[in-house]
Scaffold this motif. Structure first.
Motif, PDB file in Angstrom:
ATOM      1  N   ASP A 170       0.513  -0.896   0.297  1.00  0.00           N
ATOM      2  CA  ASP A 170       0.112  -0.220   0.143  1.00  0.00           C
ATOM      3  C   ASP A 170       0.690   1.317  -0.230  1.00  0.00           C
ATOM      4  OD1 ASP A 170      -2.215  -1.877   0.139  1.00  0.00           O
ATOM      5  OD2 ASP A 170      -3.014  -0.778   1.925  1.00  0.00           O
ATOM      6  N   PRO A 171       2.057   1.513   0.497  1.00  0.00           N
ATOM      7  CA  PRO A 171       2.305   2.370   0.509  1.00  0.00           C
ATOM      8  C   PRO A 171       2.869   2.965  -0.636  1.00  0.00           C
ATOM      9  CG  PRO A 171       2.602   1.326   2.741  1.00  0.00           C
ATOM     10  CD  PRO A 171       2.091   0.610   1.531  1.00  0.00           C
TER      11      PRO A 171
ATOM     12  N   THR B  28      -5.239  -3.738   2.004  1.00  0.00           N
ATOM     13  CA  THR B  28      -6.229  -3.649   3.005  1.00  0.00           C
ATOM     14  C   THR B  28      -7.253  -4.303   2.392  1.00  0.00           C
ATOM     15  OG1 THR B  28      -6.749  -0.982   2.425  1.00  0.00           O
ATOM     16  CG2 THR B  28      -5.309  -1.973   4.274  1.00  0.00           C
TER      17      THR B  28
ATOM     18  N   ARG C   5      -0.773  -8.559   8.315  1.00  0.00           N
ATOM     19  CA  ARG C   5      -0.063  -8.180   9.836  1.00  0.00           C
ATOM     20  C   ARG C   5      -0.191  -8.995  11.410  1.00  0.00           C
ATOM     21  NH1 ARG C   5      -5.994  -6.678   8.977  1.00  0.00           N
ATOM     22  NH2 ARG C   5      -6.730  -8.147  10.906  1.00  0.00           N
TER      23      ARG C   5
ATOM     24  N   PHE D 211       9.161   2.830   7.594  1.00  0.00           N
ATOM     25  CA  PHE D 211       7.678   3.542   6.344  1.00  0.00           C
ATOM     26  C   PHE D 211       8.502   4.243   4.921  1.00  0.00           C
ATOM     27  CE2 PHE D 211       4.308   0.350   9.070  1.00  0.00           C
ATOM     28  CZ  PHE D 211       4.026  -0.749   7.272  1.00  0.00           C
TER      29      PHE D 211
ATOM     30  N   ASP E   1      -3.003   5.972   5.526  1.00  0.00           N
ATOM     31  CA  ASP E   1      -2.769   5.494   6.923  1.00  0.00           C
ATOM     32  C   ASP E   1      -2.258   4.299   7.640  1.00  0.00           C
ATOM     33  OD1 ASP E   1      -3.922   5.262   9.988  1.00  0.00           O
ATOM     34  OD2 ASP E   1      -5.475   6.192   9.256  1.00  0.00           O
ATOM     35  N   LEU E   2      -1.679   3.722   8.340  1.00  0.00           N
ATOM     36  CA  LEU E   2      -0.634   3.246   8.532  1.00  0.00           C
ATOM     37  C   LEU E   2      -1.285   2.384   9.898  1.00  0.00           C
ATOM     38  CD1 LEU E   2       2.733   3.537   7.760  1.00  0.00           C
ATOM     39  CD2 LEU E   2       1.501   2.190   6.266  1.00  0.00           C
TER      40      LEU E   2
ATOM     41  N   TRP F 200      -1.907  -1.600  10.698  1.00  0.00           N
ATOM     42  CA  TRP F 200      -0.983  -2.425  11.209  1.00  0.00           C
ATOM     43  C   TRP F 200      -1.564  -3.181  13.084  1.00  0.00           C
ATOM     44  CZ3 TRP F 200       1.227  -5.413   7.469  1.00  0.00           C
ATOM     45  CH2 TRP F 200       1.614  -4.396   5.930  1.00  0.00           C
TER      46      TRP F 200
END
Length: 324
Positions: A230-231, A245, A255, A269, A294-295, A298
């Motif tokens: 995702d990042p 996600t 996770r 990150f 938004d992290l 995790w």
């Protein structure tokens, strides 16, 4: 380290230094506590494998680690995180210096992870795939008490098979999509990537780990791509059918690993995002690094314990990292 075929398909340059550090020293490099230094960047997924495996096996006291910054120029990764911009053990500003010390005029990729022989200052190997397997099999005499079996002999055939599929379609697949030189090459890589992610979702729906009921090297290798999905890969590499996600099984699996000691506590990150968005100017000419995603998710419960399995088998978790 990449090339392009005539059809625009990305092809990874795999001309690595293939020397190995072994218990019997058959390549001239015997396992020896304190002799070698592992050079990594927390931005790099291939280096992240070595960081995780080293920590899970408890090799911190016998294999020191130098950490390069998240970005590099055309020459090589640099030690800009260290005082004075020099690695405190090797005394060099660039990992390139260790490559040139052994191979003057070295023209292949200057990559991490790499292992350097401290007494001579020469690079030993940058062949990342066998590097982590050797940490499991050749450095066994120096594993911590309670270290997990990441490459158990009875499961190696299945582990190897799964790892090869993951490498071709996922680990390297995101790069094949992101660096594709034609629409056709991109679409083929995209299709292979998400077909394999669907296959992995089906496999992991009823079992906690990829092979057997404990963490193995296969999980380490998949995790380092999933944690970057995702990042960076979703947007930067156009791997955008879904975010991680939005893939319920793989998101819970990722996770679960992230919250396991030795995994999430090695992840940075900010380094990850800065590397991809700053270094890859051919893809992101502005060099602007996105603020998201938004992290916070995790740290949310994953529920994977219900599938059974024990992360470390009969072993124990590693202690808190001393060299995060």
């Amino acid at each position: 380290m990449s090339t392009y075929r005539a059809d625009g398909e990305f092809k990874r340059d795999a001309r690595y230094i293939s020397d190995r550090i072994t218990a019997d020293g058959r390549d001239g490099w015997p396992v020896e506590p304190g002799r070698y230094r592992l050079i990594v960047s927390r931005a790099c997924p291939w280096a992240s494998r070595a960081i995780i495996v080293r920590r899970l096996l408890g090799l911190e006291d016998v294999l020191s680690m130098g950490v390069c910054g998240p970005t590099h120029d055309a020459r090589s990764w640099t030690f800009d995180l260290d005082p004075g911009g020099r690695d405190p053990v090797l005394g060099i500003e660039r990992i390139q210096d260790a490559y040139l010390k052994r191979f003057p005029g070295y023209e292949r990729g200057i990559t991490v992870p790499a292992i350097v022989d401290v007494p001579s200052g020469e690079v030993v190997t940058n062949d990342y795939a066998p590097l982590t397997l050797d940490l499991s099999t050749q450095w066994r005499a120096h594993h911590r008490e309670g270290a997990p079996e990441l490459y158990p002999e009875a499961l190696r055939g299945e582990i190897d098979e799964v790892m090869q599929l993951v490498f071709k379609d996922v680990n390297n697949g995101v790069y094949r999509a992101g660096f594709a030189g034609s629409q056709e090459a991109y679409e083929a890589a995209y299709a292979r990537l998400f077909a394999r992610l669907d296959w992995l979702s089906a496999r992991l729906e009823r079992q906690r780990y990829l092979v057997g009921d404990t963490i193995t090297e296969a999980d380490v290798r998949l995790f380092t791509t999933l944690v970057r999905f995702d990042p960076v890969y979703h947007g930067h590499f156009k791997c955008n059918r879904q975010k991680l996600t939005e893939l319920p099984v793989l998101w819970a699996y990722a996770r679960d690993l992230f919250q396991t000691p030795g995994f999430g506590d090695t992840v940075n990150f900010e380094h990850i995002k800065r590397h991809y968005y700053v270094v890859h100017r051919d893809i992101n000419p502005s060099g602007v690094v996105p603020l998201g995603p938004d992290l916070s998710g995790w740290s949310q419960p994953h529920g994977r314990e219900a599938l059974g399995g024990r992360p470390f088998g009969a072993g124990t978790p590693p202690t808190a990292p001393a060299d995060r």
